[in-house]
Design a protein around this motif. Sequence first.
Motif, short mmCIF file in Angstrom:
data_model
loop_
_atom_site.label_atom_id
_atom_site.label_comp_id
_atom_site.label_asym_id
_atom_site.label_seq_id
_atom_site.Cartn_x
_atom_site.Cartn_y
_atom_site.Cartn_z
N ASN A 201 0.72 -1.25 0.16
CA ASN A 201 0.02 0.31 -0.05
C ASN A 201 0.55 1.32 0.35
O ASN A 201 0.67 2.96 -0.50
N CYS A 202 1.50 1.74 0.52
CA CYS A 202 2.64 2.73 0.25
C CYS A 202 2.67 2.69 -0.26
O CYS A 202 3.79 3.80 -0.43
N LEU A 203 3.89 1.38 -0.94
CA LEU A 203 4.70 1.94 -2.41
C LEU A 203 3.69 2.30 -3.37
O LEU A 203 3.75 3.00 -4.17
N LYS A 204 2.33 1.95 -2.94
CA LYS A 204 1.73 2.30 -4.34
C LYS A 204 0.79 3.70 -4.21
O LYS A 204 1.11 4.57 -5.05
N ARG A 205 1.18 4.09 -2.93
CA ARG A 205 1.34 5.63 -2.47
C ARG A 205 1.64 6.15 -3.71
O ARG A 205 2.04 7.09 -3.58
N ARG A 206 3.27 5.98 -2.82
CA ARG A 206 4.29 6.72 -3.34
C ARG A 206 4.16 7.24 -4.84
O ARG A 206 4.77 8.00 -5.65
N ARG A 207 4.30 5.65 -5.88
CA ARG A 207 3.77 6.16 -6.91
C ARG A 207 3.23 7.33 -7.27
O ARG A 207 2.87 7.50 -8.45
N ASN A 208 1.89 6.80 -6.79
CA ASN A 208 0.28 7.47 -7.42
C ASN A 208 0.85 9.01 -7.21
O ASN A 208 0.29 9.88 -8.27
N VAL A 209 1.67 9.42 -6.14
CA VAL A 209 1.90 11.01 -5.65
C VAL A 209 3.46 11.40 -6.75
O VAL A 209 3.33 12.10 -6.99
N ARG A 210 3.83 10.34 -6.77
CA ARG A 210 4.64 10.95 -8.17
C ARG A 210 4.33 11.22 -9.37
O ARG A 210 4.79 12.23 -10.17
N ARG A 211 3.43 10.88 -9.76
CA ARG A 211 3.00 10.11 -10.90
C ARG A 211 2.21 11.87 -11.15
O ARG A 211 1.88 12.41 -12.50
N LEU A 212 1.14 12.53 -9.86
CA LEU A 212 0.51 13.27 -9.57
C LEU A 212 1.51 14.49 -9.77
O LEU A 212 1.56 15.77 -10.45
N ALA A 213 1.92 14.49 -8.58
CA ALA A 213 2.90 15.47 -8.20
C ALA A 213 4.27 16.24 -9.21
O ALA A 213 4.50 15.09 -9.75
N ARG B 34 7.75 16.95 -10.93
CA ARG B 34 9.07 17.11 -9.82
C ARG B 34 10.31 17.88 -9.32
O ARG B 34 10.43 18.45 -9.48
N ARG B 35 9.87 17.14 -8.05
CA ARG B 35 10.65 18.59 -7.08
C ARG B 35 11.75 17.43 -6.43
O ARG B 35 11.44 16.35 -6.23
N LYS B 36 13.05 18.11 -5.62
CA LYS B 36 13.01 16.96 -4.94
C LYS B 36 11.80 17.37 -2.91
O LYS B 36 11.93 18.55 -2.89
N SER B 37 12.23 16.14 -2.67
CA SER B 37 11.24 16.16 -1.54
C SER B 37 12.34 14.70 -0.81
O SER B 37 13.10 14.23 -1.05
N ARG B 38 11.88 15.36 0.40
CA ARG B 38 12.07 14.56 1.06
C ARG B 38 11.14 13.03 1.58
O ARG B 38 10.70 12.80 0.47
N LYS B 39 12.16 12.40 1.69
CA LYS B 39 11.84 10.96 2.00
C LYS B 39 10.42 10.85 2.93
O LYS B 39 11.31 11.03 3.54
N ARG B 40 10.29 10.24 2.56
CA ARG B 40 9.06 10.44 3.65
C ARG B 40 8.68 8.96 3.20
O ARG B 40 8.47 7.42 2.64
N ARG B 41 7.85 8.29 5.45
CA ARG B 41 7.70 7.13 5.24
C ARG B 41 6.26 7.51 5.18
O ARG B 41 4.90 8.20 5.93
N CYS B 42 5.94 6.10 5.05
CA CYS B 42 4.79 5.77 5.19
C CYS B 42 4.03 5.27 6.13
O CYS B 42 5.34 4.41 7.14
N SER B 43 3.27 5.25 6.76
CA SER B 43 2.15 5.24 8.89
C SER B 43 1.49 4.67 8.39
O SER B 43 0.60 4.51 7.01
#
Length: 173
Positions: free
Chosen positions: A150-162, A164-173
């Motif tokens: 689930n965490c990986l899916k969310r990251r992929r979705n966020v990267r597609r939509l957002a 490209r910028r440098k962002s901090r790595k977020r952890r899924c909680s």
Amino acid sequence: VFRLEELGIKHFQKFIDTQPPAKMHKFLSFLFDETAVKTWLSAEWCKVYDEKFVHVNIVSPLLRWRHEMQAVLRQLKDRLENVRKPRAVQPATEPKPFNLTRPRPRAIPVPEKIPRLKPHRPVPGSTYAAPSELYSLAKAKELNKKRRRNCLKRRRNVRRLAPRRKSRKRRCS
């Protein structure tokens, strides 16, 4: 020789056998010779002993035992000449069957009664089943896998939509 009546021929024979046969044959044949005993031996003994004593205690016993001593003298002579008695041929032994007793039949022992035991408790199911900790660990692993996906899916979705910028790595909680 003077106590021959007390000893007997068998015991006197044992005394004779202790001496060499040649000497004993010569001595006894001289001593039990009737002519020598009646003539000059009794005369010589009468010079030393009383005449009555010589005739009663010496001469008469020697003459009385003369016949029995002839057999002893013959044995001594045979021994000197190495003459052996022929042995009687014994018949062959006939074998006979053994007289064995028949063994008594053995008594059959009374069988021991096997006692009835109480029915045993059944083996608990947990003995052969895997421990419950393994089940809980397996569930925890499954849950962790689902969360990671689930965490990986969310990251992929966020990267597609957002953008490209440098962002901090977020952890899924």
